[in-house]
Write an enzyme that holds these catalytic residues in place. Structure first.
Site, PDB file in Angstrom:
ATOM      1  N   LYS A  67       0.828  -1.218   0.000  1.00 41.57           N
ATOM      2  CA  LYS A  67       0.000   0.000   0.000  1.00 41.57           C
ATOM      3  C   LYS A  67       0.859   1.263   0.000  1.00 41.57           C
ATOM      4  CE  LYS A  67      -2.379  -0.739   3.817  1.00 41.57           C
ATOM      5  NZ  LYS A  67      -1.832  -2.021   4.292  1.00 41.57           N
ATOM      6  N   ARG A 115     -10.297   1.254   8.477  1.00 42.26           N
ATOM      7  CA  ARG A 115      -9.807  -0.079   8.836  1.00 42.26           C
ATOM      8  C   ARG A 115     -10.896  -0.893   9.497  1.00 42.26           C
ATOM      9  NH1 ARG A 115      -4.101   0.935   9.323  1.00 42.26           N
ATOM     10  NH2 ARG A 115      -2.859  -0.828  10.002  1.00 42.26           N
ATOM     11  N   ARG A 154      11.245  -5.391   5.408  1.00 42.23           N
ATOM     12  CA  ARG A 154      10.875  -3.985   5.161  1.00 42.23           C
ATOM     13  C   ARG A 154      11.734  -3.016   5.976  1.00 42.23           C
ATOM     14  NH1 ARG A 154       4.713  -1.923   5.361  1.00 42.23           N
ATOM     15  NH2 ARG A 154       4.682  -2.605   7.530  1.00 42.23           N
ATOM     16  N   ARG A 192      10.689  -1.208  10.902  1.00 38.52           N
ATOM     17  CA  ARG A 192       9.679  -0.672  11.818  1.00 38.52           C
ATOM     18  C   ARG A 192       9.629  -1.544  13.059  1.00 38.52           C
ATOM     19  NH1 ARG A 192       4.093   0.457   8.721  1.00 38.52           N
ATOM     20  NH2 ARG A 192       3.290  -0.515  10.595  1.00 38.52           N
ATOM     21  N   ARG A 207      -1.531  -7.704  14.087  1.00 35.16           N
ATOM     22  CA  ARG A 207      -1.952  -6.812  12.995  1.00 35.16           C
ATOM     23  C   ARG A 207      -2.648  -7.596  11.896  1.00 35.16           C
ATOM     24  NH1 ARG A 207       3.618  -4.942  11.969  1.00 35.16           N
ATOM     25  NH2 ARG A 207       2.911  -3.744  10.185  1.00 35.16           N
TER      26      ARG A 207
HETATM   27  P1  AMP Z   1       0.038   0.950   9.531  1.00 32.44           P
HETATM   28  O1  AMP Z   1       1.264   1.756   9.270  1.00 32.44           O
HETATM   29  O2  AMP Z   1      -1.102   1.299   8.616  1.00 32.44           O
HETATM   30  O3  AMP Z   1       0.340  -0.540   9.566  1.00 32.44           O
HETATM   31  O4  AMP Z   1      -0.464   1.350  11.005  1.00 32.44           O
HETATM   32  C1  AMP Z   1       0.358   1.132  12.149  1.00 32.44           C
HETATM   33  C2  AMP Z   1      -0.513   1.087  13.385  1.00 32.44           C
HETATM   34  O5  AMP Z   1      -1.212   2.332  13.560  1.00 32.44           O
HETATM   35  C3  AMP Z   1      -1.617   0.031  13.370  1.00 32.44           C
HETATM   36  O6  AMP Z   1      -1.143  -1.258  13.753  1.00 32.44           O
HETATM   37  C4  AMP Z   1      -2.606   0.618  14.377  1.00 32.44           C
HETATM   38  O7  AMP Z   1      -2.177   0.438  15.702  1.00 32.44           O
HETATM   39  C5  AMP Z   1      -2.525   2.116  14.074  1.00 32.44           C
HETATM   40  N1  AMP Z   1      -3.506   2.539  13.036  1.00 32.44           N
HETATM   41  C6  AMP Z   1      -3.227   3.073  11.814  1.00 32.44           C
HETATM   42  N2  AMP Z   1      -4.361   3.344  11.143  1.00 32.44           N
HETATM   43  C7  AMP Z   1      -5.396   2.979  11.951  1.00 32.44           C
HETATM   44  C8  AMP Z   1      -6.807   2.994  11.814  1.00 32.44           C
HETATM   45  N3  AMP Z   1      -7.409   3.427  10.691  1.00 32.44           N
HETATM   46  N4  AMP Z   1      -7.552   2.539  12.843  1.00 32.44           N
HETATM   47  C9  AMP Z   1      -6.980   2.092  13.981  1.00 32.44           C
HETATM   48  N5  AMP Z   1      -5.648   2.022  14.179  1.00 32.44           N
HETATM   49  C10 AMP Z   1      -4.836   2.479  13.167  1.00 32.44           C
END
Ligand code: AMP
Length: 223
Positions: free
Chosen positions: A17, A93, A130, A162, A174
């Site tokens: 993404k 999400r 990554r 990360r 996740r």
């Molecule tokens: P990502 O970089 O999209 O994998 O997001 C990293 C972390 O941020 C996720 O594992 C969640 O803890 C939080 N997060 C990001 N976007 C959302 C969302 N739309 N709703 C809830 N938690 C989010």
């Protein structure tokens, strides 16, 4: 000036993404709004929001729909998103977030929702390799690292794995959250006639071509 676009990009962690959103953001000259990047920046800055969400992010579970929607609402009210459009990465999400989003953008609906399909075994190997810039969030991997080890080609920031990609439990949490909370969005957006499935196992360039084709078809059908 190219036309703008209003998109949501769905896909498991490691589906590509971030890479596709960066390419699409440049192509359509619209902001790439990554909720994960925004939350990580808040944690790094030690802001009130950052302090509220740091533990949740580290554990791999989801921040509350209300907190994240407030962040997105504010970002979508900025002039670039109002005039050109936006690419949402990591939001919505949950079905609740999708409903809240619909209300926020009632007068500027989505062109389509791109869903990057990638099997779980492939995302696991991608996550293991990554690397991300801590300053500008540019994405690299152990296969395609920055020219100088640990230094971002784009901004000179620190390039590291990360934290939540390093812990097996956080990765599992996740992916479980994706399956449980986010995958119902595929049916939700299919019902709305907005979903475009893309084969995310292809090369980044090939996925980008398919994404642009899908967007052109959608925009042509509205013109
Ligand atoms: P990502 O970089 O999209 O994998 O997001 C990293 C972390 O941020 C996720 O594992 C969640 O803890 C939080 N997060 C990001 N976007 C959302 C969302 N739309 N709703 C809830 N938690 C989010």
């Amino acid at each position: 000036m190219t036309t703008g676009v209003r998109l949501v990009v769905l896909g498991k962690q490691g589906a590509g993404k971030g890479t596709q959103c960066a390419l699409l953001s440049q192509r359509y000259a619209v902001p790439h709004i990554s909720t994960g990047d925004m939350l990580r920046a808040a944690v790094a800055a030690g802001s009130e929001l950052g302090q509220q969400v740091a533990e949740v992010i580290a554990s791999g579970s989801l921040v509350s729909d209300e907190i994240i929607t407030a962040v997105v609402r504010e970002r979508l009210s900025e002039s670039d998103a109002m005039t050109r459009g936006f690419i949402l990465d990591g939001y919505p999400r949950t079905v609740r977030q999708a409903e809240l989003l619909e209300a926020i953008i009632a007068d500027r609906p989505l062109d389509c929702v791109l869903d990057l399909e990638v099997p779980t075994d492939l995302v696991l190997s991608r996550l293991a390799g990554r690397l991300v810039c801590g300053d500008c969030a540019a994405i690299y991997s152990t296969d395609i690292p920055p020219v100088q080890v640990g230094v971002c080609d784009k901004c000179g920031g620190p390039v590291l794995p990360r934290k939540d990609d390093q812990k097996a439990e956080a990765i599992k949490a996740r992916l479980d959250a994706y399956e449980l909370e986010t995958s119902p969005l595929v049916a939700y957006y299919t019902d709305q006639g907005l979903l475009e499935e893309l084969d995310g196992t292809q090369s980044p360039d090939a996925v980008f071509e398919s994404a642009k084709d899908a967007i052109s078809r959608r925009q042509a059908s509205k013109a």
